[in-house]
Design a protein around this motif. Sequence first.
Motif, PDB file in Angstrom:
ATOM      1  N   GLY A 389       0.714  -1.323  -0.014  1.00 35.67           N
ATOM      2  CA  GLY A 389      -0.271   0.063   0.018  1.00 35.67           C
ATOM      3  C   GLY A 389       0.774   1.061   0.013  1.00 35.67           C
ATOM      4  O   GLY A 389       0.416   2.460   0.268  1.00 35.67           O
ATOM      5  N   ASP A 390       2.074   0.966  -0.468  1.00 32.81           N
ATOM      6  CA  ASP A 390       2.933   2.228  -0.295  1.00 32.81           C
ATOM      7  C   ASP A 390       3.069   3.077  -1.777  1.00 32.81           C
ATOM      8  O   ASP A 390       3.951   3.971  -1.834  1.00 32.81           O
ATOM      9  N   CYS A 391       2.598   2.397  -2.721  1.00 31.47           N
ATOM     10  CA  CYS A 391       2.827   2.954  -3.903  1.00 31.47           C
ATOM     11  C   CYS A 391       1.755   2.648  -4.907  1.00 31.47           C
ATOM     12  O   CYS A 391       1.104   1.581  -4.556  1.00 31.47           O
ATOM     13  N   ILE A 392       1.500   3.288  -5.997  1.00 32.13           N
ATOM     14  CA  ILE A 392       0.431   3.034  -7.012  1.00 32.13           C
ATOM     15  C   ILE A 392       0.930   3.005  -8.427  1.00 32.13           C
ATOM     16  O   ILE A 392       2.078   3.715  -8.704  1.00 32.13           O
ATOM     17  N   VAL A 393       0.351   2.241  -8.963  1.00 30.76           N
ATOM     18  CA  VAL A 393       0.522   2.142 -10.665  1.00 30.76           C
ATOM     19  C   VAL A 393      -0.601   2.507 -11.337  1.00 30.76           C
ATOM     20  O   VAL A 393      -1.568   2.097 -10.943  1.00 30.76           O
ATOM     21  N   SER A 394      -0.397   3.203 -12.325  1.00 33.77           N
ATOM     22  CA  SER A 394      -1.564   3.442 -13.189  1.00 33.77           C
ATOM     23  C   SER A 394      -1.199   3.353 -14.549  1.00 33.77           C
ATOM     24  O   SER A 394       0.099   3.223 -15.058  1.00 33.77           O
ATOM     25  N   GLY A 395      -2.001   2.911 -15.597  1.00 32.70           N
ATOM     26  CA  GLY A 395      -2.086   2.448 -16.781  1.00 32.70           C
ATOM     27  C   GLY A 395      -2.795   3.355 -17.788  1.00 32.70           C
ATOM     28  O   GLY A 395      -4.029   3.517 -17.499  1.00 32.70           O
ATOM     29  N   TRP A 403       3.659   5.582  -8.772  1.00 32.82           N
ATOM     30  CA  TRP A 403       3.564   6.771  -8.182  1.00 32.82           C
ATOM     31  C   TRP A 403       3.686   6.575  -6.510  1.00 32.82           C
ATOM     32  O   TRP A 403       3.609   5.569  -6.169  1.00 32.82           O
ATOM     33  N   ASP A 404       4.242   7.401  -5.699  1.00 42.50           N
ATOM     34  CA  ASP A 404       4.359   7.345  -4.305  1.00 42.50           C
ATOM     35  C   ASP A 404       2.938   7.924  -3.995  1.00 42.50           C
ATOM     36  O   ASP A 404       2.223   8.480  -4.644  1.00 42.50           O
ATOM     37  N   LEU A 405       2.568   8.058  -2.625  1.00 43.52           N
ATOM     38  CA  LEU A 405       1.285   8.394  -1.861  1.00 43.52           C
ATOM     39  C   LEU A 405       1.176   9.853  -1.801  1.00 43.52           C
ATOM     40  O   LEU A 405       0.089  10.367  -1.658  1.00 43.52           O
ATOM     41  N   GLU A 406       2.213  10.346  -2.245  1.00 42.83           N
ATOM     42  CA  GLU A 406       2.417  12.016  -2.481  1.00 42.83           C
ATOM     43  C   GLU A 406       2.137  12.604  -3.777  1.00 42.83           C
ATOM     44  O   GLU A 406       1.608  13.649  -3.899  1.00 42.83           O
TER      45      GLU A 406
END
Length: 489
Positions: A389-395, A403-406
């Motif tokens: 839960g510490d980073c996100i990926v987008s397509g 992305w980081d959560l900031e």
Amino acid sequence: MYNSLREVDKPWAKRVCLRLVRVGVGEKDTRQRQPKELLLAMGGPEASPNEQQRQTRQVIADVIQALVAGRLLVGDGDYVDLAHEALLDGWVRFAAWRQEDRDLRRLEQRMGDEYESWKSVKETDEKDENEYLLKGGLLAEVREQWEALSKRLAESRPALMKYFVDSDRKEKETVVMLQRALANADMQAESLRVHDTLLNNPAQTVESTLSAVALIGKSQQIFQGEVVVPAQDALHFACSRIRECLRLEGYIGSTSVAFSPQGDRIVSGNGDTTLQLWDLEGNAIGPPFEGHSGSVKAVAFSPQGDCIVSGSADRTLRLWDLERNAIGLPFEGHSGSVEAVAFSPQGDCIVSGSADRTLRLWNLEGHAVGSPFKGHSGFVQSVAFSPQGDCIVSGSNDGMLLWDLEGNAVGSPRSTVTATRFGRWRLARREITLCQVVWTLRYGCGIWNARWLDCRSKVIANWYCRWRSARRETVLFRLAVMTQYGCGT
């Protein structure tokens, strides 16, 4: 007589005399006349260009002449024989010679008998010559004693050496052929079991298909990369029997679906602005969820399975309990349709991707956390949290971003992305978080390319899958599943 021979002649006298004896079972030996040329060949071939071999042949010829003159041997020009059977026991030295290497000489003798039979058949009928090659127990004995036997044959009987080599090769070819036949019969039986299961127990279609795929791998392993007909037949039949397990009917234009974490329910987002819960029998659970004013583009269960988030073309997200009650007010903030949604692993926040080219992070009260994540130049079509839960990926159409959560992007967009998913990989004794990115080059007929990266966008592994559309002759061309690879899973 023997003592009057030169020292250089005595070893050859021994060999000549022993060659004229047929070794019997136990202690019973008999005379065995031999062609003179066969005795001379112990020194080398008749037309040998080698001077030493020619000299050795002359020594053997002199020895034979001396033994004939001493009345130990008799000769009629082309053949040589012992002068009398009484020499076998009456000549003490000769009796002692006959006890040396007795088993080895008898083996050579048996081998020579088979060779002569083979040679006579070869001269008359080449089709049956393989029937007279060494085989069975005799061939096994020759193999066992070959190191010692080859030293005897190398000098005097090279033809026997070639006879053994040909026999050994032929038997190995026969063994391989029989092993292939047995393996093929075994695979045929397995193929028939797959057929029988698919025909009589459709509920085990998946298991039977996996068995057919395993049969392909087994065939390649046994037959050096070749896929034999029974394996091909099993896989072809399995693919022809694959059917949809269940069609959930009642809504047209379902644009997104998701399983509950417990796997007992399915939620669909529909083009008619509603959501619908289903059980695994295809029955709708209660009436639809109503509240959106545009088609529902994305749905996701919470990690606990107690609520659902939906994203819609009306530019909002909504949170629902399983009784179809909206929790709080719509999540507003996007200026385009919401194309993708995902819960964090902890279930305390939600990420959304939109046609306005941004991502947004939300708490469960519907408040945006921070500013929009900006970096894409195309619609954001897919989003996912890392397992921690510490980073996100987008397509997006313009590629992938981490992305980081900031809201800070890591790197620049990569290729054209239509779906994303996180996974984990054990590498070098540590577990790292990976992102699985799926590029779709063409819908219906194309290549599915999944690339595993760590959070620094370093490629770890690639996974390709080709398929054809349902209207084409071949529905599934190849399916590759990466379950374990090297030191990772």
